[in-house]
Design a protein around this motif. Structure first.
Motif, short mmCIF file in Angstrom:
data_model
loop_
_atom_site.label_atom_id
_atom_site.label_comp_id
_atom_site.label_asym_id
_atom_site.label_seq_id
_atom_site.Cartn_x
_atom_site.Cartn_y
_atom_site.Cartn_z
N LEU A 40 0.80 -1.23 0.00
CA LEU A 40 0.00 0.00 0.00
C LEU A 40 0.83 1.28 0.00
N ARG A 41 2.12 1.15 0.13
CA ARG A 41 3.01 2.31 0.23
C ARG A 41 3.01 3.14 -1.07
N PRO A 42 3.04 4.49 -0.96
CA PRO A 42 3.19 5.32 -2.16
C PRO A 42 4.46 4.94 -2.91
N ASP B 159 3.37 5.49 -10.22
CA ASP B 159 1.93 5.23 -10.16
C ASP B 159 1.17 6.24 -10.99
N ARG C 27 -3.21 5.90 -2.58
CA ARG C 27 -2.13 5.53 -1.65
C ARG C 27 -1.85 6.66 -0.66
N LYS D 132 -1.98 6.53 3.35
CA LYS D 132 -0.76 6.77 4.13
C LYS D 132 -0.88 8.00 5.02
N GLU E 216 -4.05 -4.17 -3.87
CA GLU E 216 -4.33 -3.03 -3.00
C GLU E 216 -5.81 -2.97 -2.62
#
Length: 196
Positions: free
Chosen positions: A116-118, A122, A130, A134, A153
């Protein structure tokens, strides 16, 4: 790479309970489907015996034919070590094999964070989703913004909304079998490349 994208490729695939007439009506960008037959069992991982390539070399400078002939002869005699290409690891700043390593270690929090991290590269909608997750810890908001093509995700975010326990493994149950396998296989592939 760029040369691989220009190649003409064919691949066998199976669809469950789909008639050939329906497949023939598909309009797929840059692809054709054909050579249909009905089979008892679908294709699974490891069912294909391997890849066969026919390479066409263009633009060889005059006098270089001998160099190419020597290289081909060396390949025939000695072979080569197969090295997996970058497509196995994804094109983003978070490589799929790092997620696979976290899953194999049983580090569920790290695996969820990595998925799920930026990340660099993308598209706008996924990047926004994201960031909402976050920065605001807004699971529902992130899920609404997350494109459905981001299967892993979306699955994790849906599981986070549904789960009633504190167990992170329950969240990871939101991953379907395909991305779970992809992450672990990417780690195996990375290990092979490191050894090679």
């Amino acid at each position: 790479g760029a040369n691989e994208r220009r190649g003409v490729k064919s691949q066998r695939m199976t669809r469950f309970r789909v008639r050939a007439a329906r497949m023939a009506k598909l309009n797929l960008h840059g692809m054709r489907v054909g050579n249909y037959r009905y089979v008892k069992n679908g294709l699974g991982l490891g069912d294909l015996k391997g890849n066969v390539f026919t390479l066409t070399l263009r633009g060889i400078e005059e006098g270089k034919e001998q160099t190419v002939a020597r290289a081909v002869s060396a390949l025939q005699q000695s072979g080569y070590i197969n090295y997996f290409g970058l497509q196995r690891f994804g094109s983003h700043s978070v490589a799929t094999h790092t997620i696979g390593a976290a899953l194999l270690r049983g580090d569920w929090a790290e695996a969820i964070d990595l998925i799920l991290r930026p990340r660099d590269g993308d598209k706008h909608d996924a990047a926004t989703a994201r960031a909402v997750y976050k920065e605001k810890a807004d699971i529902e908001g992130a899920l609404k913004l997350m494109p459905r093509v981001c299967v892993a995700e979306s699955g994790l975010l849906e599981a986070m909304l549904r789960q009633t326990t504190m167990y992170l493994i329950a969240v990871l149950a939101g991953l379907t079998r395909t991305p779970r396998k992809l992450y672990v296989h990417a780690y195996h592939t990375h290990s092979w490349n490191t050894a090679a």
